[in-house]
Scaffold this motif. Structure first.
Motif, PDB file in Angstrom:
ATOM      1  N   VAL A 160      42.232  88.308  59.792  1.00 20.67           N
ATOM      2  CA  VAL A 160      43.375  87.426  60.042  1.00 20.67           C
ATOM      3  C   VAL A 160      44.671  88.236  60.067  1.00 20.67           C
ATOM      4  N   GLY A 161      44.845  89.113  59.075  1.00 19.91           N
ATOM      5  CA  GLY A 161      46.057  89.938  59.010  1.00 19.91           C
ATOM      6  C   GLY A 161      46.183  90.850  60.217  1.00 19.91           C
ATOM      7  N   ILE A 162      45.089  91.493  60.594  1.00 18.78           N
ATOM      8  CA  ILE A 162      45.114  92.407  61.731  1.00 18.78           C
ATOM      9  C   ILE A 162      45.420  91.647  63.025  1.00 18.78           C
ATOM     10  N   CYS A 163      44.826  90.475  63.178  1.00 18.97           N
ATOM     11  CA  CYS A 163      45.042  89.685  64.403  1.00 18.97           C
ATOM     12  C   CYS A 163      46.482  89.203  64.504  1.00 18.97           C
ATOM     13  N   PHE A 164      47.065  88.788  63.383  1.00 19.15           N
ATOM     14  CA  PHE A 164      48.454  88.341  63.412  1.00 19.15           C
ATOM     15  C   PHE A 164      49.396  89.495  63.752  1.00 19.15           C
ATOM     16  N   VAL A 165      49.158  90.650  63.143  1.00 19.43           N
ATOM     17  CA  VAL A 165      49.986  91.816  63.445  1.00 19.43           C
ATOM     18  C   VAL A 165      49.835  92.205  64.908  1.00 19.43           C
ATOM     19  N   GLY A 166      48.593  92.189  65.394  1.00 19.50           N
ATOM     20  CA  GLY A 166      48.353  92.523  66.797  1.00 19.50           C
ATOM     21  C   GLY A 166      49.022  91.548  67.746  1.00 19.50           C
ATOM     22  N   ALA A 167      49.026  90.257  67.382  1.00 19.66           N
ATOM     23  CA  ALA A 167      49.645  89.248  68.232  1.00 19.66           C
ATOM     24  C   ALA A 167      51.162  89.410  68.279  1.00 19.66           C
ATOM     25  N   GLY A 206      53.725  92.947  73.963  1.00 24.78           N
ATOM     26  CA  GLY A 206      52.842  93.486  74.985  1.00 24.78           C
ATOM     27  C   GLY A 206      52.922  92.643  76.239  1.00 24.78           C
ATOM     28  N   ALA A 207      51.966  92.842  77.129  1.00 31.77           N
ATOM     29  CA  ALA A 207      51.985  92.110  78.394  1.00 31.77           C
ATOM     30  C   ALA A 207      51.842  90.609  78.186  1.00 31.77           C
ATOM     31  N   ASN A 208      51.006  90.199  77.216  1.00 35.42           N
ATOM     32  CA  ASN A 208      50.823  88.767  76.977  1.00 35.42           C
ATOM     33  C   ASN A 208      52.128  88.114  76.534  1.00 35.42           C
ATOM     34  N   THR A 209      52.847  88.785  75.634  1.00 38.76           N
ATOM     35  CA  THR A 209      54.128  88.257  75.178  1.00 38.76           C
ATOM     36  C   THR A 209      55.135  88.215  76.320  1.00 38.76           C
ATOM     37  N   ALA A 210      55.120  89.244  77.170  1.00 38.67           N
ATOM     38  CA  ALA A 210      56.059  89.300  78.290  1.00 38.67           C
ATOM     39  C   ALA A 210      55.843  88.137  79.253  1.00 38.67           C
ATOM     40  N   LEU A 211      54.585  87.821  79.541  1.00 36.21           N
ATOM     41  CA  LEU A 211      54.292  86.716  80.456  1.00 36.21           C
ATOM     42  C   LEU A 211      54.793  85.387  79.899  1.00 36.21           C
ATOM     43  N   VAL A 255      45.493  89.418  82.745  1.00 36.68           N
ATOM     44  CA  VAL A 255      46.121  90.354  81.812  1.00 36.68           C
ATOM     45  C   VAL A 255      45.259  90.526  80.566  1.00 36.68           C
ATOM     46  N   SER A 256      44.668  89.437  80.093  1.00 36.65           N
ATOM     47  CA  SER A 256      43.826  89.516  78.909  1.00 36.65           C
ATOM     48  C   SER A 256      42.511  90.229  79.194  1.00 36.65           C
ATOM     49  N   LEU A 257      41.863  89.891  80.295  1.00 36.04           N
ATOM     50  CA  LEU A 257      40.573  90.487  80.628  1.00 36.04           C
ATOM     51  C   LEU A 257      40.670  91.986  80.890  1.00 36.04           C
ATOM     52  N   LEU A 258      41.775  92.398  81.537  1.00 32.43           N
ATOM     53  CA  LEU A 258      41.907  93.799  81.946  1.00 32.43           C
ATOM     54  C   LEU A 258      42.732  94.631  80.971  1.00 32.43           C
ATOM     55  N   ASN A 259      42.877  94.135  79.751  1.00 30.20           N
ATOM     56  CA  ASN A 259      43.658  94.846  78.740  1.00 30.20           C
ATOM     57  C   ASN A 259      42.762  95.838  77.994  1.00 30.20           C
ATOM     58  N   PRO A 260      42.908  97.137  78.253  1.00 28.83           N
ATOM     59  CA  PRO A 260      42.045  98.118  77.580  1.00 28.83           C
ATOM     60  C   PRO A 260      42.291  98.190  76.074  1.00 28.83           C
ATOM     61  N   LEU A 262      56.306  99.813  83.258  1.00 27.28           N
ATOM     62  CA  LEU A 262      56.136 100.940  82.340  1.00 27.28           C
ATOM     63  C   LEU A 262      54.851 100.815  81.541  1.00 27.28           C
ATOM     64  N   LEU A 263      54.542  99.591  81.105  1.00 26.85           N
ATOM     65  CA  LEU A 263      53.296  99.371  80.356  1.00 26.85           C
ATOM     66  C   LEU A 263      52.094  99.661  81.234  1.00 26.85           C
ATOM     67  N   GLY A 264      52.170  99.236  82.511  1.00 36.67           N
ATOM     68  CA  GLY A 264      51.073  99.501  83.436  1.00 36.67           C
ATOM     69  C   GLY A 264      50.858 100.993  83.647  1.00 36.67           C
ATOM     70  N   ILE A 265      51.948 101.732  83.779  1.00 38.84           N
ATOM     71  CA  ILE A 265      51.860 103.189  83.946  1.00 38.84           C
ATOM     72  C   ILE A 265      51.245 103.829  82.705  1.00 38.84           C
ATOM     73  N   LYS A 266      51.663 103.352  81.531  1.00 40.24           N
ATOM     74  CA  LYS A 266      51.134 103.888  80.284  1.00 40.24           C
ATOM     75  C   LYS A 266      49.644 103.627  80.164  1.00 40.24           C
TER      76      LYS A 266
END
Length: 201
Positions: A8-15, A19-24, A117-122, A193-197
């Motif tokens: 739960v802690g890791i998922c909240f921090v990750g969210a 990132g791209a999801n937040t940007a959309l 964006v979610s499916l192709l997020n490495p 920039l995120l895509g290039i990275k």
């Protein structure tokens, strides 16, 4: 239960990490398209659910053991992010929220954008390879597996919903209208920039 609380802690921090999801979601919300923002969240959630199921079935581990397949997903994700960012940068903004909502916001399907964006997020692939697969392997019974599988979905949806609710308030929307074009360009540039990275690994 200790493993679940850690998850739960890791998922909240990750969210909460931008990132791209937040940007959309930010783009839709700040443009006054609250409905589109929630549709984007549903697309992101379906993509994340696909990662969860793939991890449970061992598909994620197979991808990690096939460099060519992982690189293909990474490059597709990179290309899609650059494409979306360039679209945002090259699209003309409008001072009229209704006109804007009916024009360039309709250039991309919010559900499909979130899903892709979610499916192709490495980064998600790496997280499920490094962490989630191990936690799932340690789970006993379908109840615990369901709980673990639902955790990343619920945490991300809650965080993004909070962003939508807070930023769609009339007072905030009124202020954002004044700087909308700049925010649009900033989000577009960030996605490029995120895509290039992502492409560079």
């Amino acid at each position: 239960m200790g493993e679940w609380l850690l998850l739960v802690g890791i998922c909240f921090v990750g969210a909460m990490v931008p990132g791209a999801n937040t940007a959309l979601v930010l783009r839709r919300t700040l443009a006054g398209d609250r409905k589109g923002a929630f549709i984007t969240v549903s697309g992101l959630s379906l993509g994340l659910a696909t990662h969860v199921v793939a991890s449970m079935l061992g598909i994620t581990a197979l991808i990690s053991e096939t460099p060519a397949l992982y690189d293909a997903i990474r490059w597709l994700g990179s290309a899609y992010l650059v494409y979306m960012g360039a679209t945002y940068l090259l699209t003309r903004g409008s001072n009229n929220p209704d006109e804007e909502g009916n024009s360039h916001l309709s250039l991309s399907n919010p559900f499909l954008s979130g899903l892709m964006v979610s499916l192709l997020n490495p980064k998600l692939l790496l997280m499920f390879i490094a962490l989630f697969s191990q936690i799932i392997d340690a789970a006993h019974g379908w109840q615990m597996m369901t709980l673990y599988g639902a955790t990343p979905l619920v945490t991300e949806a809650l965080w993004l919903t909070l962003i939508i609710v807070l930023l769609s308030r009339p007072a905030i929307q009124s202020r954002m209208n004044k700087i909308r074009k700049g925010l649009e360009r900033m989000i577009g540039g960030g996605l490029v920039l995120l895509g290039i990275k992502v492409g560079l690994g």
